[in-house]
Enzyme design. Structure first.
Site, mmCIF file in Angstrom:
data_model
loop_
_atom_site.group_PDB
_atom_site.id
_atom_site.type_symbol
_atom_site.label_atom_id
_atom_site.label_comp_id
_atom_site.label_asym_id
_atom_site.label_seq_id
_atom_site.Cartn_x
_atom_site.Cartn_y
_atom_site.Cartn_z
ATOM 1 N N ARG A 195 -8.083 9.725 0.972
ATOM 2 C CA ARG A 195 -8.648 9.943 -0.365
ATOM 3 C C ARG A 195 -10.171 10.059 -0.271
ATOM 4 O O ARG A 195 -10.677 10.969 0.355
ATOM 5 C CB ARG A 195 -8.252 8.785 -1.287
ATOM 6 C CG ARG A 195 -6.758 8.587 -1.455
ATOM 7 C CD ARG A 195 -6.464 7.429 -2.349
ATOM 8 N NE ARG A 195 -7.363 6.299 -2.060
ATOM 9 C CZ ARG A 195 -7.183 5.081 -2.489
ATOM 10 N NH1 ARG A 195 -6.163 4.781 -3.235
ATOM 11 N NH2 ARG A 195 -8.046 4.114 -2.188
ATOM 12 N N ILE A 244 0.866 6.841 -0.478
ATOM 13 C CA ILE A 244 0.201 5.918 0.432
ATOM 14 C C ILE A 244 -1.233 5.685 -0.016
ATOM 15 O O ILE A 244 -1.971 6.639 -0.293
ATOM 16 C CB ILE A 244 0.207 6.491 1.864
ATOM 17 C CG1 ILE A 244 1.644 6.736 2.304
ATOM 18 C CG2 ILE A 244 -0.520 5.570 2.834
ATOM 19 C CD1 ILE A 244 1.778 7.719 3.415
ATOM 20 N N CYS A 245 -1.622 4.416 -0.058
ATOM 21 C CA CYS A 245 -2.991 4.053 -0.388
ATOM 22 C C CYS A 245 -3.730 3.800 0.926
ATOM 23 O O CYS A 245 -3.675 2.709 1.479
ATOM 24 C CB CYS A 245 -3.012 2.806 -1.272
ATOM 25 S SG CYS A 245 -4.668 2.367 -1.820
ATOM 26 N N LEU A 246 -4.371 4.855 1.420
ATOM 27 C CA LEU A 246 -5.151 4.777 2.643
ATOM 28 C C LEU A 246 -6.455 5.525 2.370
ATOM 29 O O LEU A 246 -6.431 6.730 2.076
ATOM 30 C CB LEU A 246 -4.377 5.416 3.811
ATOM 31 C CG LEU A 246 -5.032 5.376 5.181
ATOM 32 C CD1 LEU A 246 -5.247 3.934 5.645
ATOM 33 C CD2 LEU A 246 -4.175 6.124 6.194
ATOM 34 N N ASN A 259 0.796 -1.226 0.000
ATOM 35 C CA ASN A 259 0.000 0.000 0.000
ATOM 36 C C ASN A 259 0.829 1.278 0.000
ATOM 37 O O ASN A 259 0.289 2.370 0.157
ATOM 38 C CB ASN A 259 -0.950 0.004 1.196
ATOM 39 C CG ASN A 259 -1.770 -1.269 1.264
ATOM 40 O OD1 ASN A 259 -1.575 -2.065 2.171
ATOM 41 N ND2 ASN A 259 -2.636 -1.495 0.295
#
Length: 188
Positions: A116, A110-112, A103
C-alpha cells in the site's frame, strides 16, 4: 537464486515470433517483472507456480509454508496480479487460503504496508514474499484487517494461539466463520 527462465530465452522466443509475423511487444512492467522473477530468491518454505504458463508471468501463485511461529505447519496460497504499471504500482496480492490472522481478512485481503502506502518502485517480488513471510512470523494486531483476531491476540494471547493452531491443523469455527485446515488450497 532461482532461474525460472532466462531473459535471453524469452528474447529468442520473441524474436522467433516476430520473424513469423507474430510480433510480441512487452510492457515495461512485464520486462521489470521478468527481471525480478529471473533474480527471484525464495526462502525454502516458499514455492511459485505459473498457472497460465511461464509465458504469462503477470499472474502467478505463491505457496508459503511457515517453518516457525504460530502458523508453522500451515500452507497458504497467495495470488499475485501484477499491473502493467509495475514497478510504479504494487502487485495485487490475495490470500486464497482462509486463515485466522489479524492482518488478513476473510476475503483474503492483506494488510502489508509495502503493498500500500510504503510501496516504492525499487521493491521487488522477493521483498513482497519476505513481507508475507514476516506477517506469519509476527502478526501485527495494531494494524488489523481482521479486528476480531487482533482483539483476541491482544486480550487473550493463549486463546489466540490455541485457535490458530486448531484452525491450521484440523480446521475449526471461530466467531461463526469456519476455517478449514490450512493446506495452501483455495477455500471459501
Amino acid at each position: 537464486m532461482i532461474k525460472l527462465f532466462s531473459v535471453k530465452e524469452k528474447q529468442k522466443k520473441d524474436a522467433a515470433a516476430a520473424a513469423n509475423g507474430k510480433a510480441v511487444k512487452q510492457s515495461a512492467g512485464e520486462l521489470r517483472l521478468q527481471k525480478d522473477i529471473s533474480e527471484l530468491d525464495l526462502p525454502k518454505n516458499v514455492s511459485i507456480r505459473f498457472p497460465d504458463g511461464q509465458d504469462k508471468i503477470m499472474n502467478f501463485e505463491i505457496t508459503l509454508k511457515p517453518d516457525e511461529g504460530l502458523y508453522k505447519g500451515g500452507a497458504f496460497l497467495f495470488t499475485f496480479a501484477v499491473p502493467s504499471g509495475y514497478p510504479h504500482d504494487p502487485p495485487k496480492v490475495k490470500c486464497l487460503t482462509k486463515v485466522y490472522h489479524p492482518n488478513i481478512d476473510l476475503e483474503g485481503n492483506i494488510c502489508l504496508n509495502i503493498l500500500r502506502e510504503d510501496w516504492k518502485p525499487v521493491l521487488t517480488i522477493t521483498a513482497v514474499v519476505y513481507g508475507l513471510n514476516f506477517l506469519f512470523l509476527a502478526p501485527n494486531p495494531d494494524d488489523p484487517l481482521n479486528k476480531e483476531a487482533a482483539q483476541m491476540m491482544q486480550q487473550s494471547p493463549a486463546q489466540f494461539e490455541r485457535l490458530v493452531s486448531q484452525s491450521i491443523t484440523r480446521g475449526c469455527a471461530i466467531g461463526g466463520d469456519y476455517f478449514p485446515p490450512a493446506r495452501g488450497e483455495r477455500s471459501g
